[in-house]
Design a protein around this motif. Sequence first.
Motif, mmCIF file in Angstrom:
data_model
loop_
_atom_site.group_PDB
_atom_site.id
_atom_site.type_symbol
_atom_site.label_atom_id
_atom_site.label_comp_id
_atom_site.label_asym_id
_atom_site.label_seq_id
_atom_site.Cartn_x
_atom_site.Cartn_y
_atom_site.Cartn_z
ATOM 1 N N ARG A 7 0.823 -1.199 0.000
ATOM 2 C CA ARG A 7 0.000 0.000 0.000
ATOM 3 C C ARG A 7 0.863 1.257 0.000
ATOM 4 N NH1 ARG A 7 -2.616 -1.273 3.968
ATOM 5 N NH2 ARG A 7 -1.713 0.036 5.614
ATOM 6 N N ARG A 8 1.950 1.223 0.755
ATOM 7 C CA ARG A 8 2.847 2.369 0.784
ATOM 8 C C ARG A 8 3.445 2.630 -0.594
ATOM 9 N NH1 ARG A 8 4.917 4.051 5.714
ATOM 10 N NH2 ARG A 8 5.999 5.597 4.423
ATOM 11 N N ARG A 9 3.825 1.574 -1.306
ATOM 12 C CA ARG A 9 4.394 1.748 -2.645
ATOM 13 C C ARG A 9 3.367 2.325 -3.605
ATOM 14 N NH1 ARG A 9 6.982 -3.214 -1.497
ATOM 15 N NH2 ARG A 9 5.333 -4.339 -2.626
ATOM 16 N N ARG A 10 2.104 1.844 -3.496
ATOM 17 C CA ARG A 10 1.069 2.368 -4.377
ATOM 18 C C ARG A 10 0.812 3.846 -4.112
ATOM 19 N NH1 ARG A 10 -1.332 -2.580 -3.138
ATOM 20 N NH2 ARG A 10 -2.736 -1.561 -1.648
ATOM 21 N N GLU A 11 0.802 4.239 -2.829
ATOM 22 C CA GLU A 11 0.586 5.650 -2.481
ATOM 23 C C GLU A 11 1.724 6.529 -3.020
ATOM 24 O OE1 GLU A 11 0.218 5.691 1.709
ATOM 25 O OE2 GLU A 11 -1.852 4.911 1.737
ATOM 26 N N ALA A 12 2.965 6.054 -2.873
ATOM 27 C CA ALA A 12 4.101 6.823 -3.377
ATOM 28 C C ALA A 12 4.046 6.946 -4.893
ATOM 29 C CB ALA A 12 5.414 6.166 -2.945
ATOM 30 N N GLN A 13 3.662 5.847 -5.560
ATOM 31 C CA GLN A 13 3.564 5.882 -7.022
ATOM 32 C C GLN A 13 2.476 6.851 -7.468
ATOM 33 O OE1 GLN A 13 2.917 2.028 -8.750
ATOM 34 N NE2 GLN A 13 2.973 2.801 -10.869
ATOM 35 N N GLU A 14 1.340 6.847 -6.757
ATOM 36 C CA GLU A 14 0.254 7.752 -7.117
ATOM 37 C C GLU A 14 0.669 9.221 -6.923
ATOM 38 O OE1 GLU A 14 -2.949 6.528 -4.694
ATOM 39 O OE2 GLU A 14 -3.410 4.708 -5.855
ATOM 40 N N GLN A 15 1.419 9.491 -5.840
ATOM 41 C CA GLN A 15 1.891 10.853 -5.605
ATOM 42 C C GLN A 15 2.839 11.310 -6.710
ATOM 43 O OE1 GLN A 15 3.598 10.854 -1.701
ATOM 44 N NE2 GLN A 15 1.606 10.778 -0.652
ATOM 45 N N GLN A 16 3.748 10.417 -7.137
ATOM 46 C CA GLN A 16 4.691 10.759 -8.198
ATOM 47 C C GLN A 16 3.962 10.999 -9.519
ATOM 48 O OE1 GLN A 16 8.184 11.238 -7.897
ATOM 49 N NE2 GLN A 16 7.652 12.191 -9.840
ATOM 50 N N GLU A 17 2.952 10.148 -9.803
ATOM 51 C CA GLU A 17 2.193 10.319 -11.052
ATOM 52 C C GLU A 17 1.443 11.651 -11.041
ATOM 53 O OE1 GLU A 17 -0.264 6.905 -11.209
ATOM 54 O OE2 GLU A 17 1.324 5.555 -11.937
ATOM 55 N N SER A 18 0.908 12.030 -9.874
ATOM 56 C CA SER A 18 0.206 13.306 -9.774
ATOM 57 C C SER A 18 1.159 14.477 -9.978
ATOM 58 C CB SER A 18 -0.478 13.417 -8.406
ATOM 59 O OG SER A 18 -1.080 14.677 -8.251
ATOM 60 N N ALA A 19 2.375 14.366 -9.381
ATOM 61 C CA ALA A 19 3.368 15.433 -9.543
ATOM 62 C C ALA A 19 3.809 15.543 -10.994
ATOM 63 C CB ALA A 19 4.576 15.179 -8.632
ATOM 64 N N ASP A 20 3.987 14.389 -11.662
ATOM 65 C CA ASP A 20 4.386 14.414 -13.074
ATOM 66 C C ASP A 20 3.300 15.046 -13.940
ATOM 67 O OD1 ASP A 20 6.782 13.272 -12.471
ATOM 68 O OD2 ASP A 20 6.159 11.213 -12.942
ATOM 69 N N ALA A 21 2.058 14.722 -13.630
ATOM 70 C CA ALA A 21 0.967 15.300 -14.417
ATOM 71 C C ALA A 21 0.906 16.817 -14.227
ATOM 72 C CB ALA A 21 -0.366 14.663 -14.001
ATOM 73 N N ASP A 22 1.117 17.281 -12.979
ATOM 74 C CA ASP A 22 1.117 18.720 -12.712
ATOM 75 C C ASP A 22 2.280 19.407 -13.431
ATOM 76 O OD1 ASP A 22 0.227 21.106 -11.109
ATOM 77 O OD2 ASP A 22 2.277 20.899 -10.358
#
Length: 438
Positions: A7-22
């Motif tokens: 779950r921690r890895r998925r949360e970190a991946q989602e945060q990185q994807e959001s930052a990349d999209a921004d």
Amino acid sequence: MVGFWGRRRREAQEQQESADADLGRRARTALVTADERIRTTEDELAFAVAELGETPTRELRTGLDAVKTHLAEAFHLHQLNHDEIPDAVEEVRTRNARILQLCEWAESVLDERTEALGERVARVRRAPRILQRVRDDISALRGRLPQMRETIERLGERYSASALQRVRITAEEAEELLDFAERSADLSERRRAAGRAEEANLALETATETVRRAASIVDGVDGFEIEAMRAQATLGDVIEDSRGDLIAARSAPRTPAVTHAVERLEAALAEIASPGGRSDPFADLASVSEANAALDAAVAQARERAAHPLPSAEHVWHEVGVADRALGIADGLINGHRGWIGADARTRFAEAQRIRFEIDPLVVPEETRERAQQLARRTAQLADEAVRLAQRDIDSSRPDDDDWGGWGGHRGARGGAGVLGPVLGGVLLGGLLDDIFD
């Protein structure tokens, strides 16, 4: 535990994807904004060239060309992000960061260049009003020229040629400047009508600067008369004060310095032109003020010297002798008990020796005897302090009995402690005691 880390890895991946999209959205927005800024600046450059000419706008054109080159790189990077061949996420992220960097640089360059040019453009757009103000100023200054001639003539009757050197510009020269300013204004108007903006602006700046110089000349004549009257008023006060100082100086000790200062002030007062003559109040004020200040200083020094007379050379040598005897005592005590003497006593003694070397050349000249006396007293004081500190070190290190306690194990050390103590102290510091008594 496995579920937690997943779950921690998925949360970190989602945060990185959001930052990349921004980051991608910001890069696209910055690219559009920078491109639009370039197009707007091109329009501004065209207007500036029409109003100022090519030379004043050269820096903006150079900056605009550089910005276009770098923005082409940004467009190329954005194109790579949208090719059919998918790229790694890290590559896309790096390109978007580079696009943002290039766009921000482009905005800063254009801001700097257009801001520097903006004031000149605004000035050109105000050119008709500026030109009218120049003509109005020329007309007003021409109206003041007759009064200026009268003032210069009146000043020539009252003040000497040396005084009038401060107003070296005549009314004729001021009128020449106004004629030149008027011709420059006419030229600016003709060049602007002919579409030669750069030459028109240069002629307008020349006319403006020439009018400013002419105004300073006309104002300077009036200002000179005012300042000359102030100098004369101040000179009267200084003369009255100087005469009082000459009377007071009669009761002061008649030292050579006072006599010379009195003669100098009297000569300065005698050189002032008689009433009704042509004078230079500025030079007179400077001369009398300087001589007055010199007399005040000489009298003060003479009175100070009378209250505190200089010591004679013999008296100073006596104090030097006292210092030398104090140094001798300190030297004997420290050398005789080197093993027991600490840093404080040695430092005072070294400083006393250093000061003593400065004294001899100062004793003979009268103006340095006080200094020599002070140094001699300081030498004696430091030497006495060195003796006191050395005695303190000796007393604190001396054993309580003749057996010499801790050194009793060394044969030959007993019974001779009073004589060998300082020697053995130095030996201890050198680490040689065991070798000597081996």
